[in-house]
Design a protein around this motif. Structure first.
Motif: not given
Length: 529
Positions: A194-215
């Motif tokens: 979970f933590l590794i995936a979250t780090g990769l997600l932040y690296g891709m989008f620069g945000t971890l807000n669900m609505a912001d990522i969805a957009g």
């Protein structure tokens, strides 16, 4: 220069409007349980006061959760940001019908467990933290259901896991420690993924807000390629572990039968459902296009989970282990809804999650009553319980019908929706697996009924005789704190079966909020959603 002043426009980064009084209900469940857990911890040596304090805070939790659900149904999706910082800069709590519904049902289940524990958790269990751990567990559960931020979803998972470790070893028996090790190792692996995936997600989008990522995901030309595909796979594996989905389900039947039965009831009702909730929230709301190419994998996992759970239940002679496998089978039905992915299928999965939270908690509590009456969880040592208490036998039969998905109880309607959606989606094999699992579950629960209730007595005794629990255990049955929670949960099962419209409406609203997230996005970003 000294004495000069600079005009700063904070409106671009901060919410300068005062928070509406009703919107404080968004964080009320977390604040109530956190405060209650801290107070119970400070007063843990007063074992007589612990149950009263714990149950009082759980009552407040139910009231706050009910108020939050009513406000969401009236106002729509509600967002509250910490410190007034606007998303995606600030940490957001965003509550839709899905999160509010699960928070409400989870609160009711926790209250029932707290009341049941007044009779079944001894002074040692109270001293070493049953009520503080229960309240802090609910802090994590409610936080997970209410957050709008992926990293904080991880944080709330950690809160509920740490609390669950404390509850799992409460009593310090050898079998509990063995179960805790198996539980802890698999959940540690899932947490790291979970933590590794979250780090990769932040690296891709620069945000971890669900609505912001969805957009931002919606703007990608090829959401099925590269890092996002890896992130989606990691999240699916992590949440599948936490939900006890096939083939990473073996930790659940190895651990859920070890603690005090009221703790097993809370775990069975809530913990795996948080994993399913996270799957729905991320895969349907945040990156739905990833679900398009993973749907067949999710469907295969759902089928494996359905069949392993039902067949495993048939093979058990210990009631708690049998119920652990039924928890797994129920997860398969919810994953089937995720695999189909339509609004109606997600609504069916939500309805089934609500049903499973209630019925699995009730079944574990009922098994505790069986143990109090007969002194064992072993089917070979049970018998004659119908003669001892016909009303309890009727309650157990209702629970058996409900968990099998038979009418006219709560498990029937979501299964109808899921099977219909499976056939409409040209996944007849998935619908057939749901039906087959229900049939095998009926056989497993029928076996429990015949052995524990219908026959005259346990193996090796004359017909009409039965082994009785010890005197101290039997005394617990005379108190309302054992029967009241079981009756409340059973009443909900009957009500949702006979009058399913309200829960179906809630489920459809929850499904709509994740499949068509415009309202969710507007709540977070205003008109820009």
């Amino acid at each position: 220069m000294a004495g000069s002043s600079v005009s700063v426009d904070y409106s671009q980064a901060m919410n300068l409007e005062p928070v509406a009084a009703g919107d404080w209900l968004v964080v009320a469940p977390v604040l109530i349980t956190m405060l209650g857990g801290a107070l119970c911890l400070m007063l843990r040596k007063n074992t007589d006061l612990q149950p009263k304090l714990g149950v009082s805070f759980l009552v407040l939790l139910v009231v706050a959760s009910a108020g939050l659900l009513l406000r969401v149904l009236d106002q729509g999706v509600i967002t509250m940001v910490m410190g007034g910082w606007l998303p995606p800069f600030g940490i957001a709590f965003t509550v839709d019908a899905l999160g509010a519904t699960l928070t409400m049902i989870g609160s009711v289940v926790a209250l029932c467990a707290g009341i049941f524990g007044m009779s079944t958790v001894d002074s040692t269990g109270r001293r070493y933290g049953f009520y503080p751990f229960l309240l802090l567990l609910m802090t994590g559960v409610c936080g997970a259901f209410l957050t709008g931020d992926v990293f904080n979803l991880y944080v709330w998972f950690e809160v509920l896991l740490i609390s669950s470790y404390g509850l799992l070893v409460l009593g310090n028996d050898r079998i509990q420690l063995d179960g805790a090790v198996k539980y802890g190792v698999l959940n540690l692996v899932g947490t790291n993924l979970f933590l590794i995936a979250t780090g990769l997600l932040y690296g891709m989008f620069g945000t971890l807000n669900m609505a912001d990522i969805a957009g931002k995901v919606a703007e990608l030309n090829n959401p099925a390629s590269g890092t996002l595909a890896t992130v989606a796979a990691l999240y699916f594996l992590a949440f599948a572990m936490k939900a006890a989905a096939f083939p990473v389900n073996f930790w659940l039947p190895a651990s859920y039968h070890t603690p005090n039965i009221v703790i097993s009831a809370v775990f069975a009702g809530l913990l795996t459902k948080v994993g399913v909730y996270a799957l729905i929230r991320l895969f349907v709301l945040v990156f739905p296009k990833s679900l398009d190419y993973m749907a067949d994998v999710v469907a295969l996992v759902a089928i494996g989970t359905l069949l392993v759970g039902a067949i495993g239940a048939l093979a058990q002679s210990e009631v708690r282990r049998l119920l652990g496998y039924l928890v797994i089978a129920g997860i398969g039905s919810m994953l089937a809804g995720v695999a189909i992915g339509s609004e109606q299928a997600i609504a069916g999965a939500i309805f089934y999650a609500v049903h499973s939270i209630i019925v699995m908690t009730a079944l574990y509590l009922a098994s505790g009553v069986m143990n109090l009456m007969a002194g064992s969880y072993d089917l070979r040592k049970l018998g004659g319980l119908y003669q001892k208490n016909a009303a309890f036998a009727a309650v157990f039969l209702i629970l058996a019908f409900a968990v099998s998905g038979l009418p006219p109880f709560s498990g029937f309607w979501p299964k109808v929706v899921l099977v219909a959606e499976a056939f409409d989606d040209s996944r007849a094999w998935l619908g057939a697996a749901i039906l087959l699992s229900g049939f095998l579950t009926t056989l497993a629960m029928g076996r429990v009924w015949i052995y524990a209730f219908w026959r005259g007595g346990p193996e090796g005794t004359a017909d009409g005789q039965s082994v009785s629990g010890d005197g101290a255990a039997t005394m617990h049955l005379k108190g309302g704190t054992v029967w009241l929670p079981l009756l409340i949960l059973t009443a909900l099962i009957v009500y949702f079966g006979l009058q399913p419209e309200w829960m179906m409406d809630l489920s459809q609203r929850g499904g709509n909020s994740v499949v068509n997230p415009l309202g969710y996005l507007r709540s977070v970003f205003g008109g820009e959603g």
